[in-house]
Write an enzyme that holds these catalytic residues in place. Structure first.
Site, PDB file in Angstrom:
ATOM      1  N   ASP A   9       0.792  -1.243   0.000  1.00 24.33           N
ATOM      2  CA  ASP A   9       0.000   0.000   0.000  1.00 24.33           C
ATOM      3  C   ASP A   9       0.820   1.286   0.000  1.00 24.33           C
ATOM      4  OD1 ASP A   9      -2.010  -1.860   0.082  1.00 24.33           O
ATOM      5  OD2 ASP A   9      -2.948  -1.150   1.907  1.00 24.33           O
ATOM      6  N   ASP A  47      -4.520  -0.835  -2.271  1.00 30.09           N
ATOM      7  CA  ASP A  47      -5.844  -0.753  -1.668  1.00 30.09           C
ATOM      8  C   ASP A  47      -6.728  -0.120  -2.747  1.00 30.09           C
ATOM      9  OD1 ASP A  47      -7.037  -1.416   0.835  1.00 30.09           O
ATOM     10  OD2 ASP A  47      -7.082   0.689   1.455  1.00 30.09           O
ATOM     11  N   HIS A  49     -10.654   0.545  -3.431  1.00 30.90           N
ATOM     12  CA  HIS A  49     -12.037   0.452  -2.971  1.00 30.90           C
ATOM     13  C   HIS A  49     -13.026   1.103  -3.945  1.00 30.90           C
ATOM     14  CE1 HIS A  49     -10.472  -0.859   0.836  1.00 30.90           C
ATOM     15  NE2 HIS A  49      -9.975   0.307   1.187  1.00 30.90           N
ATOM     16  N   HIS A  82     -10.875   6.604   1.130  1.00 30.41           N
ATOM     17  CA  HIS A  82      -9.482   6.552   0.688  1.00 30.41           C
ATOM     18  C   HIS A  82      -9.331   5.508  -0.405  1.00 30.41           C
ATOM     19  CE1 HIS A  82      -9.841   3.268   3.592  1.00 30.41           C
ATOM     20  NE2 HIS A  82      -8.882   2.666   2.912  1.00 30.41           N
ATOM     21  N   LYS A 107      -6.778  -5.016  -3.600  1.00 27.03           N
ATOM     22  CA  LYS A 107      -7.544  -5.608  -2.491  1.00 27.03           C
ATOM     23  C   LYS A 107      -8.552  -4.596  -1.976  1.00 27.03           C
ATOM     24  CE  LYS A 107      -3.935  -4.299   0.779  1.00 27.03           C
ATOM     25  NZ  LYS A 107      -4.776  -3.401   1.587  1.00 27.03           N
ATOM     26  N   CYS A 152      -2.224  -3.133   7.435  1.00 26.69           N
ATOM     27  CA  CYS A 152      -2.010  -3.994   6.282  1.00 26.69           C
ATOM     28  C   CYS A 152      -0.669  -4.723   6.304  1.00 26.69           C
ATOM     29  CB  CYS A 152      -2.194  -3.184   5.000  1.00 26.69           C
ATOM     30  SG  CYS A 152      -3.932  -2.688   4.786  1.00 26.69           S
TER      31      CYS A 152
HETATM   32  C1  VGL Z   1      -5.014   0.364   5.388  1.00 33.10           C
HETATM   33  C2  VGL Z   1      -6.728   1.110   6.695  1.00 33.10           C
HETATM   34  C3  VGL Z   1      -7.601   1.018   5.643  1.00 33.10           C
HETATM   35  C4  VGL Z   1      -3.567   0.012   5.286  1.00 33.10           C
HETATM   36  C5  VGL Z   1      -5.884   0.261   4.318  1.00 33.10           C
HETATM   37  O1  VGL Z   1      -3.013   0.057   4.180  1.00 33.10           O
HETATM   38  O2  VGL Z   1      -2.942  -0.309   6.342  1.00 33.10           O
HETATM   39  N1  VGL Z   1      -5.449   0.782   6.578  1.00 33.10           N
HETATM   40  N2  VGL Z   1      -7.168   0.609   4.461  1.00 33.10           N
HETATM   41 ZN    ZN Z   2      -8.535   0.637   2.825  1.00 34.89          ZN
END
Ligand code: VGL
Ligand code: ZN
Length: 199
Positions: A9, A47, A49, A82, A107, A152
């Site tokens: 990420d 990430d 979404h 996000h 993901k 993550c």
């Molecule tokens: C993450 C919160 C929500 C991360 C991703 O990359 O750690 N944390 N989405």
């Molecule tokens: Zn996330």
């Protein structure tokens, strides 16, 4: 090929100017760049979404980021919006050369399921395929770095270990959200206790 590096990420929204800023998250980029040079196999996670993802507090009237709800039977921390699919914040972080990355695993793509781990959706109800990609290429050792250490990175390292990979985390190339002071230390302890080497 035994060793694989997983970049977790490294995305604009997790940088200090992003929508879910991880404090000092930008500091890991030059470290990640240098570490990538030592690996033949590098993969990244993203990430990714949908705009109405149910990990977003805005989808739950009256709820604020940081609150916890139940989602499909699992505890779910709510976040600011996000890493929305196709948005600039979801892009891999500017300023890093992702050229050596062989594959990107997305993901958190299903509205109802969050996914902290690079390997599975939360609750392990789906796989991202990363396990098969790595083992198919002969990797037995997984090195992890990135954001966030207490979400993550932790989930990815714990799953890698549980799947039988020798697992190491590059501490200096991770930063934590630390919503509660000490979350970073607790994450490191949990990983160590699971047999993950912190280096
Ligand atoms: C993450 C919160 C929500 C991360 C991703 O990359 O750690 N944390 N989405
Ligand atoms: Zn996330």
């Amino acid at each position: 090929m035994k060793r694989a590096l997983v970049l977790v990420d490294l995305q604009n929204d997790f940088m200090p100017s992003g929508r879910l800023p991880v404090p000092k998250g930008d500091e890991v980029l030059p470290i990640a760049q240098e570490l990538m040079r030592g690996f033949e196999l590098v993969v990244a996670t993203q990430d990714w979404h949908p705009p109405d993802h149910l990990s977003f507090a805005a989808q739950h009237p009256g709820k604020q980021p940081g609150e916890t709800i139940e989602l499909e039977g699992l505890a779910q921390v709510l976040w600011p919006e996000h890493c929305v699919q196709g948005s600039p914040g979801a892009e891999l972080a500017g300023g890093l050369d992702f050229g050596p990355v062989k594959a990107i695993f997305r993901k958190g793509t299903d509205r109802n399921v969050d996914s902290y781990s690079a390997f599975f959706g939360n609750g392990r109800r789906q796989t991202t395929g990363l396990q098969f990609f790595l083992s198919g290429l002969g990797a037995t050792e997984v090195y992890v770095l990135g954001l966030a250490l207490d979400y993550c990175v932790k989930a990815t390292a714990l799953d890698a270990r549980a799947l039988g990979f020798e697992t190491r985390v590059f501490r200096a190339a991770c930063r934590a959200v630390n919503a509660c002071a000490g979350d970073d230390e607790r994450a490191l302890e949990e990983m160590s206790a699971a047999g993950i080497e912190i280096r």
